[in-house]
Design an enzyme around this catalytic site. Structure first.
Site, PDB file in Angstrom:
ATOM      1  N   ASN A 114     -31.901 -10.584  30.218  1.00 41.51           N
ATOM      2  CA  ASN A 114     -32.212 -10.960  31.599  1.00 41.51           C
ATOM      3  C   ASN A 114     -32.585  -9.740  32.444  1.00 41.51           C
ATOM      4  O   ASN A 114     -33.498  -9.791  33.279  1.00 41.51           O
ATOM      5  CB  ASN A 114     -31.017 -11.673  32.242  1.00 41.51           C
ATOM      6  CG  ASN A 114     -31.018 -13.169  31.951  1.00 41.51           C
ATOM      7  OD1 ASN A 114     -32.053 -13.748  31.642  1.00 41.51           O
ATOM      8  ND2 ASN A 114     -29.863 -13.795  32.056  1.00 41.51           N
TER       9      ASN A 114
ATOM     10  N   HIS B  32     -34.756 -13.371  34.991  1.00 45.80           N
ATOM     11  CA  HIS B  32     -34.020 -14.618  34.785  1.00 45.80           C
ATOM     12  C   HIS B  32     -34.932 -15.784  34.423  1.00 45.80           C
ATOM     13  O   HIS B  32     -34.504 -16.717  33.739  1.00 45.80           O
ATOM     14  CB  HIS B  32     -33.215 -14.957  36.051  1.00 45.80           C
ATOM     15  CG  HIS B  32     -32.044 -14.047  36.253  1.00 45.80           C
ATOM     16  ND1 HIS B  32     -30.859 -14.194  35.563  1.00 45.80           N
ATOM     17  CD2 HIS B  32     -31.873 -12.970  37.054  1.00 45.80           C
ATOM     18  CE1 HIS B  32     -30.003 -13.263  35.936  1.00 45.80           C
ATOM     19  NE2 HIS B  32     -30.588 -12.499  36.842  1.00 45.80           N
TER      20      HIS B  32
ATOM     21  N   GLU C 281     -24.653 -18.412  28.650  1.00 48.39           N
ATOM     22  CA  GLU C 281     -25.432 -18.419  27.415  1.00 48.39           C
ATOM     23  C   GLU C 281     -24.622 -18.917  26.219  1.00 48.39           C
ATOM     24  O   GLU C 281     -25.022 -18.725  25.072  1.00 48.39           O
ATOM     25  CB  GLU C 281     -25.967 -17.009  27.129  1.00 48.39           C
ATOM     26  CG  GLU C 281     -24.915 -15.971  26.784  1.00 48.39           C
ATOM     27  CD  GLU C 281     -24.335 -15.270  28.009  1.00 48.39           C
ATOM     28  OE1 GLU C 281     -23.783 -14.168  27.837  1.00 48.39           O
ATOM     29  OE2 GLU C 281     -24.443 -15.816  29.122  1.00 48.39           O
TER      30      GLU C 281
END
Length: 369
Positions: free
Chosen positions: A243, A248, A279
């Site tokens: 990220n 993102h 995640e």
């Protein structure tokens, strides 16, 4: 549209929800009809000769007793086939009473349409379908049954072909369409609310609450029937760094792609893939032993290796996942099972990532290709 047409595409967990709706509503209607059927005996006594009203009263009491039994039938509220049988029995009780009472009245020289309540029985049965969330096929089955019973009754009484009889059939068919629309609309609304309450908005997988609720039920069934149950806990490797490097928006693309991979491999109705948080993902596999889970873990890892994604920056990226696998042991609860899966996941990450580890067995793990 297919979800409204038939129940074949519904998940086992949504079927549990719909089954309980059917269960509670059949019981409520059964209780109400038990009271109304018994109370209508007084009206029959006012409208019919004593001999006829007494005979009809026995039928009403028998129908009330059947409704009472349906109301007292508490078992298997989450089994859809049992709930549909409940509804079918409710329709049959009303249909049998209607047919029998018409026969009694005709034998005594009465026309059912001139007596309070009797002429409206088929219409009441048909409109009652609007109360229940049913698929199009289910509605069609119940509606055709009611229409056929009315047609046979008209043939038997000689009304078929007469204008009043044809009007009754036409009105019954129209009511069936309206009740069917209302019933399917209920099913559609139930599906929407169910998905909003149980789905992760980004990935479309089950959310954490849904996964936990269903895992409790799967554990109970596994202990009851002594069948295996395995869970797989996934973590996308180095996702926070991903990220930071790609943004993102790119991370969301990876999350959605990994969710699709899980959906493709959780093919059985009993399997449930969910987003556990961030995640992390959880896959529950009822009636799946450790060896079967290992094979599935390898398939998922391979699918990740074969995936290439283009992110908003224009770069082509790939991703891998670490997996912790735990199989339910006797007497274990949800907390213990998930703790062992989590420990196995951390072991997979600590030993190099892009691999699976089995809970309680450090020697068995899959190395990265």
């Amino acid at each position: 549209m297919n979800d409204l047409l038939r129940a074949g595409r519904h998940s086992r967990y949504f079927n549990h929800t719909r089954s309980h709706h059917l269960f509670t509503r059949v019981r409520l209607i059964a209780w109400m009809l038990m009271v109304l059927q018994s109370g209508w005996i007084l009206i029959d006594w006012l409208l019919l000769p004593e001999a006829v009203s007494s005979t009809i009263a026995y039928g009403r009491l028998a129908a009330s007793a059947c409704c009472l039994l349906l109301g007292l039938w508490f078992s298997h509220p989450y089994r859809l086939e049992i709930s549909l049988i409940r509804l079918l029995l409710l329709v049959l009780v009303l249909t049998v009473f209607q047919t029998w009472s018409n026969m009694v009245l005709l034998q005594q020289g009465f026309a059912s349409e001139v007596l309070a309540g009797y002429a409206f029985f088929p219409f009441m049965i048909m409109t009652m379908l609007a109360i229940f969330p049913l698929t199009m096929f289910e509605v069609a089955g119940f509606a055709i049954f009611v229409l056929l019973v009315e047609l046979v009754t008209q043939l038997w009484t000689g009304k078929f072909g007469l204008v009043p009889g044809l009007n009754d059939l036409w009105l019954l068919a129209v009511l069936g369409l309206i009740a069917g629309w209302a019933s399917v609309n209920q099913l559609s609304m139930l599906l929407i609310l169910y998905r909003q309450a149980t789905r992760d908005p980004l990935t479309g997988l089950a959310n954490r609450r849904q996964v936990m609720d269903q895992l409790d039920g799967d554990i109970e069934e596994a202990h009851t029937h002594r069948t295996p149950l395995t869970v797989m806990l996934f973590d996308l490797d180095k996702f926070k760094s991903f990220n930071d490097n790609h943004g993102h928006a790119a991370g969301d693309i990876v999350l959605k792609q990994f969710a699709r991979i899980l959906k493709d491999h959780a093919k059985r109705k009993t399997d449930l893939a969910g987003r556990f948080g961030g995640e992390e993902f959880l896959l529950t596999l009822p009636e799946t032993d450790q060896n079967q889970a290992i094979s599935l873990a390898e398939q998922i890892r391979t699918a990740c290796h074969q995936t290439r994604l283009k992110v908003p920056t224009g770069e082509e990226v790939s991703f891998t996942t670490s997996i912790g696998i735990a199989t339910l042991i006797e007497g274990e609860d949800r907390s213990g099972l998930l703790q062992r899966a989590d420990e196995a996941l951390y072991q997979a990450k600590d030993s190099g990532r892009d691999r699976y580890c089995l809970a309680g067995d450090a020697a068995e793990s899959s190395q990265a290709d």
